[in-house]
Design a protein around this motif. Structure first.
Motif, PDB file in Angstrom:
ATOM      1  N   LYS A 206      -7.898   5.140  -0.185  1.00 44.68           N
ATOM      2  CA  LYS A 206      -7.633   5.644   1.153  1.00 44.68           C
ATOM      3  C   LYS A 206      -6.720   4.667   1.885  1.00 44.68           C
ATOM      4  CE  LYS A 206     -11.339   8.789   2.463  1.00 44.68           C
ATOM      5  NZ  LYS A 206     -12.326   9.137   3.509  1.00 44.68           N
ATOM      6  N   GLY A 207      -5.751   5.211   2.616  1.00 40.95           N
ATOM      7  CA  GLY A 207      -4.837   4.386   3.379  1.00 40.95           C
ATOM      8  C   GLY A 207      -4.739   4.844   4.825  1.00 40.95           C
ATOM      9  N   ILE A 208      -4.572   3.872   5.728  1.00 37.53           N
ATOM     10  CA  ILE A 208      -4.372   4.141   7.152  1.00 37.53           C
ATOM     11  C   ILE A 208      -3.096   3.430   7.563  1.00 37.53           C
ATOM     12  CG2 ILE A 208      -5.330   3.913   9.469  1.00 37.53           C
ATOM     13  CD1 ILE A 208      -8.114   3.710   8.105  1.00 37.53           C
ATOM     14  N   LEU A 209      -2.079   4.180   7.968  1.00 35.45           N
ATOM     15  CA  LEU A 209      -0.757   3.625   8.220  1.00 35.45           C
ATOM     16  C   LEU A 209      -0.350   3.823   9.666  1.00 35.45           C
ATOM     17  CD1 LEU A 209      -0.839   4.911   5.153  1.00 35.45           C
ATOM     18  CD2 LEU A 209       1.561   4.196   5.146  1.00 35.45           C
ATOM     19  N   ALA A 215       3.407   2.384   2.415  1.00 34.75           N
ATOM     20  CA  ALA A 215       2.375   2.194   1.399  1.00 34.75           C
ATOM     21  C   ALA A 215       2.763   2.997   0.164  1.00 34.75           C
ATOM     22  CB  ALA A 215       0.997   2.621   1.901  1.00 34.75           C
ATOM     23  N   ASP A 236      -5.992  10.104  -3.840  1.00 31.02           N
ATOM     24  CA  ASP A 236      -5.418   9.189  -2.849  1.00 31.02           C
ATOM     25  C   ASP A 236      -5.256   9.960  -1.547  1.00 31.02           C
ATOM     26  OD1 ASP A 236      -4.119   6.873  -1.766  1.00 31.02           O
ATOM     27  OD2 ASP A 236      -2.203   7.895  -2.042  1.00 31.02           O
ATOM     28  N   LYS A 237      -5.930   9.490  -0.489  1.00 31.34           N
ATOM     29  CA  LYS A 237      -5.896  10.154   0.815  1.00 31.34           C
ATOM     30  C   LYS A 237      -5.365   9.186   1.860  1.00 31.34           C
ATOM     31  CE  LYS A 237      -9.847  13.134  -0.286  1.00 31.34           C
ATOM     32  NZ  LYS A 237     -11.206  13.579   0.126  1.00 31.34           N
ATOM     33  N   ASN A 238      -4.474   9.665   2.704  1.00 34.94           N
ATOM     34  CA  ASN A 238      -3.820   8.794   3.679  1.00 34.94           C
ATOM     35  C   ASN A 238      -3.847   9.412   5.073  1.00 34.94           C
ATOM     36  OD1 ASN A 238      -2.331   6.564   1.929  1.00 34.94           O
ATOM     37  ND2 ASN A 238      -2.143   8.509   0.849  1.00 34.94           N
ATOM     38  N   ILE A 240      -1.957   9.085   8.615  1.00 41.21           N
ATOM     39  CA  ILE A 240      -0.706   8.597   9.203  1.00 41.21           C
ATOM     40  C   ILE A 240      -0.849   8.606  10.724  1.00 41.21           C
ATOM     41  CG2 ILE A 240       1.785   8.833   9.250  1.00 41.21           C
ATOM     42  CD1 ILE A 240       0.664   8.422   6.464  1.00 41.21           C
ATOM     43  N   VAL A 247       4.195   7.053   3.334  1.00 44.09           N
ATOM     44  CA  VAL A 247       3.438   6.734   2.131  1.00 44.09           C
ATOM     45  C   VAL A 247       4.046   7.494   0.960  1.00 44.09           C
ATOM     46  CG1 VAL A 247       1.732   8.556   2.596  1.00 44.09           C
ATOM     47  CG2 VAL A 247       1.155   6.668   1.052  1.00 44.09           C
ATOM     48  N   THR A 249       3.009   8.530  -2.806  1.00 47.76           N
ATOM     49  CA  THR A 249       1.826   8.577  -3.659  1.00 47.76           C
ATOM     50  C   THR A 249       2.133   9.375  -4.926  1.00 47.76           C
ATOM     51  OG1 THR A 249      -0.509   9.206  -3.763  1.00 47.76           O
ATOM     52  CG2 THR A 249       0.923  10.537  -2.329  1.00 47.76           C
ATOM     53  N   ALA A 268      -1.788  13.458   2.625  1.00 45.95           N
ATOM     54  CA  ALA A 268      -1.363  12.615   3.743  1.00 45.95           C
ATOM     55  C   ALA A 268      -1.291  13.490   4.986  1.00 45.95           C
ATOM     56  CB  ALA A 268      -0.006  11.979   3.460  1.00 45.95           C
TER      57      ALA A 268
END
Length: 321
Positions: A206-209, A215, A236-238, A240, A247, A249, A268
């Motif tokens: 998981k990403g927080i941008l 990323a 993969d979850k993001n 934004i 991102v 991915t 995303a």
């Protein structure tokens, strides 16, 4: 259990070091690992004998202090678990220096039969730091490897994980949570090879941008011709938070067997406006509402952490933007 510097191991452990150090690292394919190996003079060595289960985790902390000039360090870790042993390791890279520096870390892990290794990787480098970390893991029969990485520091960071499921019954779970802001860049590169039948792998990131940060998630799973009955998942979850964040991915599967279960996916998206509106109607300001939503998004990865003190620390560090 043996925990020591590689350069200071006694005669009884020297053969274990010689037979394992450098065996999993691909210096021909990875230039950073090759440079780390070229500068190898010392490092951390952890060895568990048969049926050894330490009562508490081990925390290896790599600290970069302030320097007048830019510096580079090449940390090295070798972990060897014999049959029926279990270990939880926290690998921390931290700094309060705002100067530019480069950390080039390599971890090698060899798991015996019916062993279990939990690896937490905590990255909180300085705002001008460059960090490349590569972890290589070989897993024997009925053994499991679980990796969870947390990254919120460094100007540019790369987390590489290479796992070989080398015997029936071996499994791995590779998770990650990253928060980027400003002009930060964080790269997660995971490569898993199913070399034998009845193996399992799971990837969940998981990403927080925010800001103009970037990323990358590149997750590769190769299921060889001999790896029948293999199971593999990737996700993969993001989230934004700004119009300038990006991102890239790319979860990927290469399947050469005909009796497997495999899936992958990536998403995303931004914070839902209706969720913000709903919370503001109940008395919260916009920043607080957004922070709670971000915290809820991150909790799924943080809650997987088993050492309570580490879980509480990560909850504070990743509670919002």
């Amino acid at each position: 259990i043996t925990v020591n510097n590689i350069s200071e191991v006694d005669a009884s452990e020297l053969e274990v070091v010689k037979s394992n150090l450098g065996n999993l690292v691909s210096v021909e394919e990875n230039g950073f690992a090759a440079v780390n190996t070229a500068f190898l003079r010392d490092g951390a060595f952890i060895h568990l004998s048969d049926s050894c289960i330490p009562p508490s985790p081990i925390n290896l902390v790599f600290i970069t202090t302030k320097h007048e000039n830019s510096v580079v360090t090449h940390p090295r870790i070798l972990v060897v678990l014999e049959d029926n042993s279990s270990l939880t390791l926290v690998e921390s890279h931290v700094s309060e220096s705002e100067e530019s520096y480069f950390t080039n870390a390599v971890v090698e892990v060899k798991l015996g039969q019916n062993s279990q290794f939990d690896h937490y990787r905590y990255l909180m480098e300085g705002p001008s730091a460059f960090h490349v970390g590569n972890t290589y893991v070989n897993i024997d029969r009925d053994s499991s490897f679980r990796s969870t990485s947390f990254a919120r520091g460094a100007k540019l960071a790369r987390n590489g994980v290479d796992v070989t499921l080398d015997s029936p019954g071996s499994s791995c779970e590779v998770n990650g949570l990253y928060i980027t802001s400003g002009d930060q860049h964080i790269d997660n590169n995971v490569n898993i090879e199913h070399a034998k039948p009845h193996t399992r792998s799971d990837q969940y990131f998981k990403g927080i941008l925010d800001g103009s940060s970037r990323a990358v998630f590149s997750g590769s799973v190769v299921i060889s011709k001999n790896a029948q009955k293999a199971q593999a998942t990737q996700s993969d979850k993001n989230l934004i938070l700004s119009d300038s964040a990006r991102v890239n991915t790319k979860p990927s599967l290469e399947i050469y067997a005909d009796d497997v279960q495999a899936s992958h996916g990536a998403t995303a998206g931004s914070v839902a406006d209706d969720s913000i509106f709903y919370m503001m109607n109940r008395g919260l300001d916009e920043d607080t509402a957004k922070g709670l939503l971000v915290h809820g998004f991150a909790r799924e990865i943080v809650d997987k952490v088993e050492p309570e003190s580490l879980r509480e620390h990560l909850s504070r560090k990743f509670s919002g933007t």
